[in-house]
Design a protein around this motif. Structure first.
Motif, PDB file in Angstrom:
ATOM      1  N   ARG A   1       0.835  -1.203   0.000  1.00 13.13           N
ATOM      2  CA  ARG A   1       0.000   0.000   0.000  1.00 13.13           C
ATOM      3  C   ARG A   1       0.871   1.254   0.000  1.00 13.13           C
ATOM      4  O   ARG A   1       0.601   2.218  -0.717  1.00 13.13           O
ATOM      5  CB  ARG A   1      -0.886  -0.039   1.246  1.00 13.13           C
ATOM      6  CG  ARG A   1      -2.030   0.895   1.231  1.00 13.13           C
ATOM      7  CD  ARG A   1      -2.989   0.426   2.295  1.00 13.13           C
ATOM      8  NE  ARG A   1      -3.786   1.522   2.805  1.00 13.13           N
ATOM      9  CZ  ARG A   1      -4.566   1.428   3.861  1.00 13.13           C
ATOM     10  NH1 ARG A   1      -4.641   0.307   4.528  1.00 13.13           N
ATOM     11  NH2 ARG A   1      -5.262   2.457   4.257  1.00 13.13           N
ATOM     12  N   PHE A   2       1.919   1.253   0.824  1.00  9.68           N
ATOM     13  CA  PHE A   2       2.841   2.380   0.907  1.00  9.68           C
ATOM     14  C   PHE A   2       3.483   2.663  -0.442  1.00  9.68           C
ATOM     15  O   PHE A   2       3.492   3.805  -0.924  1.00  9.68           O
ATOM     16  CB  PHE A   2       3.896   2.068   1.982  1.00  9.68           C
ATOM     17  CG  PHE A   2       5.181   2.845   1.862  1.00  9.68           C
ATOM     18  CD1 PHE A   2       5.188   4.226   1.875  1.00  9.68           C
ATOM     19  CD2 PHE A   2       6.393   2.182   1.751  1.00  9.68           C
ATOM     20  CE1 PHE A   2       6.380   4.939   1.772  1.00  9.68           C
ATOM     21  CE2 PHE A   2       7.577   2.881   1.659  1.00  9.68           C
ATOM     22  CZ  PHE A   2       7.580   4.263   1.665  1.00  9.68           C
TER      23      PHE A   2
ATOM     24  N   ILE B   1       1.339   7.361   5.399  1.00 17.45           N
ATOM     25  CA  ILE B   1       1.672   7.596   3.989  1.00 17.45           C
ATOM     26  C   ILE B   1       1.656   9.093   3.692  1.00 17.45           C
ATOM     27  O   ILE B   1       2.558   9.619   3.025  1.00 17.45           O
ATOM     28  CB  ILE B   1       0.719   6.821   3.052  1.00 17.45           C
ATOM     29  CG1 ILE B   1       0.987   5.309   3.178  1.00 17.45           C
ATOM     30  CG2 ILE B   1       0.862   7.279   1.607  1.00 17.45           C
ATOM     31  CD1 ILE B   1      -0.033   4.419   2.498  1.00 17.45           C
ATOM     32  N   LEU B   2       0.652   9.788   4.205  1.00 20.86           N
ATOM     33  CA  LEU B   2       0.591  11.244   4.030  1.00 20.86           C
ATOM     34  C   LEU B   2       1.793  11.923   4.701  1.00 20.86           C
ATOM     35  O   LEU B   2       2.391  12.844   4.142  1.00 20.86           O
ATOM     36  CB  LEU B   2      -0.727  11.787   4.596  1.00 20.86           C
ATOM     37  CG  LEU B   2      -0.982  13.278   4.392  1.00 20.86           C
ATOM     38  CD1 LEU B   2      -1.004  13.636   2.906  1.00 20.86           C
ATOM     39  CD2 LEU B   2      -2.281  13.697   5.048  1.00 20.86           C
ATOM     40  N   ALA B   3       2.152  11.443   5.890  1.00 20.99           N
ATOM     41  CA  ALA B   3       3.322  11.990   6.590  1.00 20.99           C
ATOM     42  C   ALA B   3       4.593  11.741   5.787  1.00 20.99           C
ATOM     43  O   ALA B   3       5.492  12.581   5.734  1.00 20.99           O
ATOM     44  CB  ALA B   3       3.443  11.365   7.983  1.00 20.99           C
ATOM     45  N   TRP B   4       4.682  10.590   5.129  1.00 16.07           N
ATOM     46  CA  TRP B   4       5.839  10.280   4.276  1.00 16.07           C
ATOM     47  C   TRP B   4       5.913  11.269   3.110  1.00 16.07           C
ATOM     48  O   TRP B   4       6.978  11.776   2.777  1.00 16.07           O
ATOM     49  CB  TRP B   4       5.736   8.854   3.744  1.00 16.07           C
ATOM     50  CG  TRP B   4       6.831   8.467   2.817  1.00 16.07           C
ATOM     51  CD1 TRP B   4       6.845   8.588   1.455  1.00 16.07           C
ATOM     52  CD2 TRP B   4       8.110   7.913   3.170  1.00 16.07           C
ATOM     53  NE1 TRP B   4       8.040   8.134   0.947  1.00 16.07           N
ATOM     54  CE2 TRP B   4       8.838   7.714   1.981  1.00 16.07           C
ATOM     55  CE3 TRP B   4       8.696   7.567   4.386  1.00 16.07           C
ATOM     56  CZ2 TRP B   4      10.114   7.176   1.968  1.00 16.07           C
ATOM     57  CZ3 TRP B   4       9.972   7.023   4.372  1.00 16.07           C
ATOM     58  CH2 TRP B   4      10.665   6.843   3.169  1.00 16.07           C
ATOM     59  N   LEU B   5       4.774  11.536   2.502  1.00 13.52           N
ATOM     60  CA  LEU B   5       4.739  12.431   1.349  1.00 13.52           C
ATOM     61  C   LEU B   5       5.070  13.867   1.716  1.00 13.52           C
ATOM     62  O   LEU B   5       5.758  14.566   0.977  1.00 13.52           O
ATOM     63  CB  LEU B   5       3.362  12.366   0.676  1.00 13.52           C
ATOM     64  CG  LEU B   5       3.014  11.042  -0.009  1.00 13.52           C
ATOM     65  CD1 LEU B   5       1.541  11.005  -0.390  1.00 13.52           C
ATOM     66  CD2 LEU B   5       3.887  10.817  -1.233  1.00 13.52           C
ATOM     67  N   THR B   6       4.589  14.315   2.885  1.00 17.64           N
ATOM     68  CA  THR B   6       4.788  15.706   3.286  1.00 17.64           C
ATOM     69  C   THR B   6       6.020  15.901   4.168  1.00 17.64           C
ATOM     70  O   THR B   6       6.534  17.011   4.281  1.00 17.64           O
ATOM     71  CB  THR B   6       3.563  16.232   4.061  1.00 17.64           C
ATOM     72  OG1 THR B   6       3.408  15.458   5.260  1.00 17.64           O
ATOM     73  CG2 THR B   6       2.307  16.159   3.216  1.00 17.64           C
TER      74      THR B   6
END
Length: 200
Positions: free
Chosen positions: A22-23, A128-133
């Motif tokens: 998913r990640f 996942i959002l934290a990874w992107l931002t």
């Protein structure tokens, strides 16, 4: 689609394969030579590298000045390095990138799960959002300390516990005082001595 064998062989064992899939599907790239360069909210377009050497050179040109993500996991290039010459080609090796990226994502996931008080489906999305931002609840997740094992108990944190946990994660910036920070040491920027003296 990500190769399942690559996940089993290279991914961090702390993460379930379904979470890794998913990640990578949501935050990664199918191309091991993928280099994404961003400045603020804008993407910088660059020719797609065809070799590891080209990709590494592109990363070295931009790391330190822009946000650069590389490889299958879109790992943040330059993390923890003080010099772009320290970048190694294994960032662009599929297995090594998955190993490093999932290990770092596992830490980000643990930070989010601890904030939630236990594993939840929304914790994966938020991680996942934290990874992107690069941030979660105002905390820089890549430089924040690892909370360690998250266990299996679901004990939700109260809002005050969450705020305290988020403040504990804050990494203090090094205090550097320069002459520009001290108004008593600043030089004259504009000569105003002629104002009101009647001189032209």
């Amino acid at each position: 689609m990500i190769d399942v064998a690559l996940i089993h062989q290279c991914a961090d064992p702390d993460l379930k394969p379904a979470i890794v899939e998913r990640f990578i599907e949501q935050a990664g790239s199918p191309d091991p030579l993928a280099v994404t360069i961003r400045t603020g909210n804008r993407a910088i377009l660059a020719p797609r590298p065809t070799t590891t050497e080209e990709a590494l050179e592109l990363v070295r040109q931009h790391v330190g000045r822009n946000v650069v993500r590389v490889g299958i996991t879109q790992y943040p290039a330059g993390l923890g390095l003080s010099d772009s010459r320290e970048l190694k080609p294994d960032l662009l090796d599929a297995c090594a990138n998955v190993r490093m990226g999932t290990a770092l994502f596992a830490k980000v996931y643990r930070i989010v799960v601890k904030w939630y008080g236990g594993p939840r489906d929304e914790a994966v999305e938020d991680a996942i959002l934290a990874w992107l931002t690069g941030t979660f609840e105002g905390v820089g997740v890549f430089s924040a300390p690892d909370p360690g094992s998250i266990g299996s108990q679901e004990v939700p944190m109260t809002p005050s516990e969450r705020a305290e946990y988020a403040s504990d994660l804050q990494v203090p910036e090094p205090s550097v005082t320069t002459e520009l920070d001290d108004p008593n040491k600043a030089g004259i920027r504009v000569d105003l001595s002629g104002i009101g003296s009647g001189k032209p």
